[in-house]
Each structure stands twice: as C-alpha cells, then as structure tokens.
Scaffold this active site. Structure first.
Site, PDB file in Angstrom:
ATOM      1  N   ARG A   1      -9.340   8.125   4.926  1.00  0.00           N
ATOM      2  CA  ARG A   1      -9.098   7.259   5.803  1.00  0.00           C
ATOM      3  C   ARG A   1      -8.703   6.758   6.379  1.00  0.00           C
ATOM      4  NH1 ARG A   1      -8.471   6.264  -0.353  1.00  0.00           N
ATOM      5  NH2 ARG A   1      -7.335   7.482  -1.258  1.00  0.00           N
TER       6      ARG A   1
ATOM      7  N   LYS B   1       4.813   7.500 -16.652  1.00  0.00           N
ATOM      8  CA  LYS B   1       6.208   7.986 -15.361  1.00  0.00           C
ATOM      9  C   LYS B   1       7.539   7.075 -16.330  1.00  0.00           C
ATOM     10  CE  LYS B   1       5.151   3.405 -13.144  1.00  0.00           C
ATOM     11  NZ  LYS B   1       4.916   2.730 -11.957  1.00  0.00           N
TER      12      LYS B   1
ATOM     13  N   LYS C   1       5.210  -3.674  -7.525  1.00  0.00           N
ATOM     14  CA  LYS C   1       4.175  -4.892  -6.868  1.00  0.00           C
ATOM     15  C   LYS C   1       3.892  -5.393  -8.262  1.00  0.00           C
ATOM     16  CE  LYS C   1       0.673  -0.552  -6.258  1.00  0.00           C
ATOM     17  NZ  LYS C   1       1.495   0.306  -6.315  1.00  0.00           N
TER      18      LYS C   1
ATOM     19  N   GLU D   1       1.247  -4.008   0.451  1.00  0.00           N
ATOM     20  CA  GLU D   1       0.301  -3.063   0.424  1.00  0.00           C
ATOM     21  C   GLU D   1      -1.740  -3.300   1.147  1.00  0.00           C
ATOM     22  OE1 GLU D   1       2.117   0.759  -0.740  1.00  0.00           O
ATOM     23  OE2 GLU D   1       1.115   0.066  -2.397  1.00  0.00           O
ATOM     24  N   GLU D   2      -1.997  -2.639   2.279  1.00  0.00           N
ATOM     25  CA  GLU D   2      -3.608  -3.018   2.013  1.00  0.00           C
ATOM     26  C   GLU D   2      -4.384  -2.637   1.040  1.00  0.00           C
ATOM     27  OE1 GLU D   2      -4.942  -0.496   2.072  1.00  0.00           O
ATOM     28  OE2 GLU D   2      -3.341   1.321   1.836  1.00  0.00           O
ATOM     29  N   SER D   3      -3.889  -1.816   0.004  1.00  0.00           N
ATOM     30  CA  SER D   3      -4.365  -0.793  -1.553  1.00  0.00           C
ATOM     31  C   SER D   3      -3.702  -2.184  -2.622  1.00  0.00           C
ATOM     32  CB  SER D   3      -3.936   0.063  -1.628  1.00  0.00           C
ATOM     33  OG  SER D   3      -2.137   0.307  -1.664  1.00  0.00           O
TER      34      SER D   3
ATOM     35  N   THR E   1       3.254   4.435   3.272  1.00  0.00           N
ATOM     36  CA  THR E   1       2.753   4.320   1.732  1.00  0.00           C
ATOM     37  C   THR E   1       3.200   4.177   0.266  1.00  0.00           C
ATOM     38  OG1 THR E   1       0.794   4.308   2.690  1.00  0.00           O
ATOM     39  CG2 THR E   1       0.336   4.395   0.985  1.00  0.00           C
TER      40      THR E   1
ATOM     41  N   ASP F   1      -0.571  -4.240 -11.767  1.00  0.00           N
ATOM     42  CA  ASP F   1       0.116  -4.119 -10.876  1.00  0.00           C
ATOM     43  C   ASP F   1      -0.589  -4.152  -9.765  1.00  0.00           C
ATOM     44  OD1 ASP F   1      -0.570  -1.353 -11.367  1.00  0.00           O
ATOM     45  OD2 ASP F   1       1.015  -0.616 -10.223  1.00  0.00           O
ATOM     46  N   ARG F   2      -1.820  -4.581  -9.920  1.00  0.00           N
ATOM     47  CA  ARG F   2      -2.397  -5.036  -8.230  1.00  0.00           C
ATOM     48  C   ARG F   2      -3.475  -6.321  -8.349  1.00  0.00           C
ATOM     49  NH1 ARG F   2      -5.167   0.919  -5.177  1.00  0.00           N
ATOM     50  NH2 ARG F   2      -3.268   2.046  -5.896  1.00  0.00           N
TER      51      ARG F   2
ATOM     52  N   ASP G   1      -5.300  -4.715 -11.833  1.00  0.00           N
ATOM     53  CA  ASP G   1      -6.192  -3.566 -12.618  1.00  0.00           C
ATOM     54  C   ASP G   1      -5.383  -2.841 -13.597  1.00  0.00           C
ATOM     55  OD1 ASP G   1      -3.157  -3.046 -11.884  1.00  0.00           O
ATOM     56  OD2 ASP G   1      -3.579  -1.509 -10.919  1.00  0.00           O
TER      57      ASP G   1
ATOM     58  N   ASP H   1      -3.057  -1.159 -15.005  1.00  0.00           N
ATOM     59  CA  ASP H   1      -1.387  -1.875 -15.889  1.00  0.00           C
ATOM     60  C   ASP H   1      -0.911  -2.548 -14.805  1.00  0.00           C
ATOM     61  OD1 ASP H   1      -1.934  -0.558 -12.783  1.00  0.00           O
ATOM     62  OD2 ASP H   1       1.024  -0.049 -13.560  1.00  0.00           O
TER      63      ASP H   1
ATOM     64  N   SER I   1      -2.450   3.903 -13.918  1.00  0.00           N
ATOM     65  CA  SER I   1      -2.826   2.783 -12.738  1.00  0.00           C
ATOM     66  C   SER I   1      -4.564   1.955 -12.695  1.00  0.00           C
ATOM     67  CB  SER I   1      -2.234   3.448 -11.380  1.00  0.00           C
ATOM     68  OG  SER I   1      -2.822   1.737 -10.738  1.00  0.00           O
ATOM     69  N   HIS I   2      -4.662   2.003 -11.952  1.00  0.00           N
ATOM     70  CA  HIS I   2      -6.428   1.954 -11.796  1.00  0.00           C
ATOM     71  C   HIS I   2      -7.608   2.682 -12.232  1.00  0.00           C
ATOM     72  CE1 HIS I   2      -4.640   3.738  -7.953  1.00  0.00           C
ATOM     73  NE2 HIS I   2      -6.030   4.035  -7.843  1.00  0.00           N
TER      74      HIS I   2
HETATM   75 ZN    ZN Z   1      -1.738   0.253 -11.149  1.00  0.00          ZN
END
Ligand code: ZN
Length: 515
Positions: free
Chosen positions: A468, A98, A348, A335-337, A316, A253-254, A249, A251, A85-86
């Site tokens: 957090r 995954k 996402k 999501e806030e992230s 989450t 998705d963000r 990001d 991959d 991911s990120h």
């Molecule tokens: Zn990602």
C-alpha cells in the site's frame, strides 16, 4: 464449520478471560452464512460454562458498533461478535468470531494472545445438550441455568444516536425535500438504517437500498468504497444523484460518504467532522482531542491545530484509539480505510458517521460540495490517494521495503522527481496510555511543501503481499483546490516511484486498486 473448530475457539476464549462462570456476555453478528448456527453453539457452550446471562440480538443479529454499545450500556463482561467485517460471506467465503472486552472494544493483544495460546493446548470443551433456542422474538428464556435475553438489535443503538444528534433538525431537513441514498450492501446496517433514517428521521421510503441482510450479501463484497459500492458512487457523481449518499460494510463499522457530484475521502470526512462536530448536541462542548491512523491524511491535523486541541497519530488498527478514548484524550477518531467513530462506543461506527454528516448538513444548510469547498478554502486541501499493488510475490515485496528502509537515513535533502525529501523514517508508536511500543508501522517520506508518501505491506500469505502506497499533497492556493486528486498528486506519485523503485522491484507499472 469443521467439527470442534468453533468450539475450540469459544472454549479458549472463555478460558482466556478466566472462565465464563457468572458472567454476562453480549452475542450477535452481521447475519452472514453460519451466523445462526454459530450462535446456537456459542449459547450452549456459554450455558455449560456457567455464564449467568447472554444478551443476544434478535435472530442473532447485531452490528459491531451496536454490540459495543450493548456491552457498555449493560455493564457486560464482554461480547462475542460473529463477522468478517467487509469480507464476502457465503458457504465458501469468510466467517469470523471476535471477542470484545468490558470497555466495548476489540480485545487487546494480551487477550488475543492468551486465546490463541489456549487453542493450542486445549483438551476439552463444555457444551450443553439442548435444542436450539428461539431467537426470533425479544424476551427472556432459559438455557440450563443461564438466562438468554433476546433484544431488539436496533432499539438501544437508535436511542444512543438520538442523544448524540439533533434528530429534529435532520427531520426538518428531510421534510424540506432533502434526498438520500444509503446502500446497506445486503448487510447488517439495513435494519438500523431503515429504522433510523426512514423510520425516525423521515427519509423517503426506499432511500435505504439493499436493506435486507443476506447470508451471502447478495454475492457482493460488502466494502463501502468506490470499487465495491460502484453503483452508488457512479449515481452520486451523476447529475441524477440525490443530495447525499452513503454506504456501510458487512458488520456496520465502516462508512463511505458522498454528496451530489462529489466523493468525500475518509481523511477529509474525518477533518470535516472534527471541524463541525460542535453542531451536534453530543459534541456541543467541543472535542478533547482527535486521533488518526498514521497513513490517514493530515487534513484533521490542520483542523486540530486551528481548534487548539491535540491530534494523536497512531498505528493502523482501532484498538490504538480505544486507549485514547478510554483515557479521555480523544473524542473523534478516524482511518483512511473508511472508518470513523467517537467515544460513544469503542468501535468505529458507520451509521454514526452518516448521522454526523446529516446533522452537519442540517445545521449548516449547505450541500456537501459547497461544504467541502468552504472547508478546503479555510484549512487547505490535503489531496490524498492510496495505491494498492496486490498479490506481489512476498519476497519481492519484502525486498522493496528492506531496500527502502536501508536508505531512509540518506534520503533527507535529496531530490526525487522534482520534490525535495524533508524527512524519512519508519513509524513507531509509544502508547501514551499503557506505555506499549509498536515498531515497524510503515515507512514515511515527507517532502518539502507538505507532501508525503507512506509505504506499508499487508496481507502476507499464500496470495502474496499487498503493497500500500499512501500519497498526499497539501494545497493552499485557492485557485487549485478543485483539481482531480490523481492529477494533483502526480509529482508525489512520480517521487514515490523514483525513491522506492516499485516497478523495478515488483514488475508492476500501475496499482491494482486506487482509492
Ligand atoms: Zn467492518
């Protein structure tokens, strides 16, 4: 990269899903270090395990949302996505693998649990002895009895986006001189953004920057937020910035959304999408519902109430949205992230969010800043910020949470730094689709007047824990909608400290990261 480690995990995955025999699977990744080598190992193992077909992105590349789309489009039995991911890439950085199931979404806990259990008692794995297979050009080739179908990683995803959004309106927007900067952060969305934004929609050449996926992401941290995409963030907040800015990001998705002179928080972005999605052809019929993770602000709740549609509050993690999307109970989730998406895939989707925004801007003809001002004037503004306290000694972080949890029942009615506690609880979730119960999902303190503070721990391990603290305050006074978020949240920040004793427990006087 240690001998047999990847092989163990891949065999355990095949075993956990009842074997790969006769299966059709999707394979791709974000291009980080080891992506190409891992792909060859996975292909040889799938062939040895009797898989019928593997659909693999050219050069073993696929963004996470594009992989989710391919699984669904091709009716595959699942897919293997190589990414972390990120998180940073490179020989000393992160790699991950995954498994997504046939609905295109991340494997549920039952499946991941079975994979993990299998890794512990595995005795052998199957792998074909063969040369590397050529993944550099699209087409079908054979590996033993298995068909390896190499596909353009962008084409099917781009076609899906063209069905969901009004590409003609966005083309007209760019033709009229609208300017964009999309920062692909040297990661997987580069080829997608170049093909769609510059190629199909006519954004000026060079609008997509850092567009070539690199094994180490150029030494950067491919996480689209004001800290890690600082150059873009600072440009957008300067008068020299283009009309619209976005980043995605590792991959894909963000997403982070900005306009000239304004940063749009992920919570606000979700609310604007919910309010305006009907402007996009794929959402013209309206939304069946929306969903947000619990720590995400209540901005989208206010839109949902006005639209008369349900708003689901989940723990989450994107997998909780998957059930709602599969059941037709929600259309858009966030999501806030920095994650937003819809029922078009089961992940996402960063570029989808960018295209949704471009569609909204094209249809309304409003600059981002004016659009946000109008949104807040209509719905009120949920000022929002997340304060992260990183690498706290685990015992001290747990003591803070245990202490607060023990006092939750006594808090309602008490006053803290000028605010009155209206309610306090620990969030738990009963999944309305599969009936599963998720406990211990964060401590919530709601104040009279609509403010809220949420406390969660994450990342317990050798580096300690991250605390957090999610802070939110509702403002409906038209004269107070354009304030600095930290300033507007000062009373909630003070109340959170007074109630939880962050400094007393952790020794920290300020957060390490503010988003
Ligand atoms: Zn990602």
């Amino acid at each position: 990269m240690e001998p047999h480690f990847l092989e163990n995990f891949v065999q355990a995955t095949f075993d956990a899903i009842g074997g790969a025999e006769g299966r059709t699977l999707v394979l791709g990744g974000d291009g980080r270090h080891f992506n190409d080598r891992a792909a060859q190992v996975i292909l040889r193992m799938a062939a040895a395990n009797g898989a019928a077909r593997i659909i693999v992105g050219q050069d073993a590349l696929l963004s996470t949302p594009a992989a989710s789309n391919l699984i669904r489009l091709r009716g595959a039995d699942g897919g293997l996505i190589m990414s972390a991911s990120h998180n940073p890439g490179g020989i000393d950085a992160d790699f991950g693998l995954k498994f997504n199931t046939a609905n295109g979404g991340p494997a549920p806990e039952g499946v991941t649990g079975a994979i993990h259990a299998r890794t512990l008692d595995i005795r052998a794995y199957r792998i074909l002895e063969a040369q590397d297979i050529d993944l550099s050009t699209p087409g079908e080739r054979r590996l033993g009895q298995m068909v390896v179908e190499v596909v353009d990683p962008v084409a099917d995803y781009a076609a899906l986006m063209a069905r969901l959004f009004d590409f003609d309106a966005i083309r007209a927007l760019f033709a009229g001189g609208f300017t964009l900067r999309f920062d692909a952060m040297h990661a997987i969305t580069g080829p997608y953004a170049r093909a769609i934004l510059e190629g199909e929609l006519g954004a000026a050449p060079g609008s997509v920057v850092n567009a070539t996926p690199l094994p180490d992401f150029g030494g950067g941290h491919p996480d689209p937020n004001p800290t890690w995409a600082k150059e873009l963030h600072d440009l957008m907040l300067s008068p020299a910035g283009p009309d619209f800015g976005a980043a995605s990001d590792g991959d894909g998705d963000r997403n982070m959304i900005l306009g000239r002179g304004i940063y749009v928080s992920p919570s606000d972005s979700l609310a604007v999408m919910a309010a305006q999605a009907h402007l996009a052809p794929g959402y013209r019929a309206g939304l069946r519902g929306v969903a947000r993770s619990m720590p995400t602000s209540g901005a989208v709740d206010r839109v949902a109430a006005r639209l008369g549609i349900p708003c689901h509050e989940t723990p989450t993690g994107w997998k909780f949205f998957g059930n709602l999307l599969d059941a037709g109970m929600a259309t858009i989730c966030g999501e806030e992230s920095f994650g937003t998406g819809s029922d078009h895939v089961r992940e996402k989707d960063g570029l989808w969010a960018v295209l949704m925004w471009l569609n909204i801007l094209a249809a309304t003809g409003r600059p981002v800043k004016a659009l946000m001002a109008e949104h807040w004037a209509r719905h009120g503004r949920n000022y929002y910020s997340r304060h992260d306290y990183e690498a706290i000694e685990t015992a001290r972080a747990e003591a803070l949470v245990d202490d607060l949890r023990a006092r939750l029942a006594t808090l309602p009615g008490t006053r803290a730094a000028g605010l009155v506690v209206a309610a306090a609880d620990e969030f738990a979730y009963d999944d309305p689709v599969d009936g599963s119960h998720s406990a211990g999902q964060g401590l919530r303190i709601r104040f009279e007047g609509g403010a809220r503070a949420v406390f969660r721990l994450s990342g317990t391990g050798t580096e300690g824990a991250t605390l957090r603290v999610y802070l939110e305050a509702l403002e409906t006074d038209p004269a107070r909608l354009e304030r600095d978020a930290q300033e507007a949240l000062a009373p909630v920040i003070a109340a959170a400290e007074a109630i939880a004793g962050i400094t007393r427990h952790t020794g920290r006087t300020a957060p390490d990261v503010i988003t």
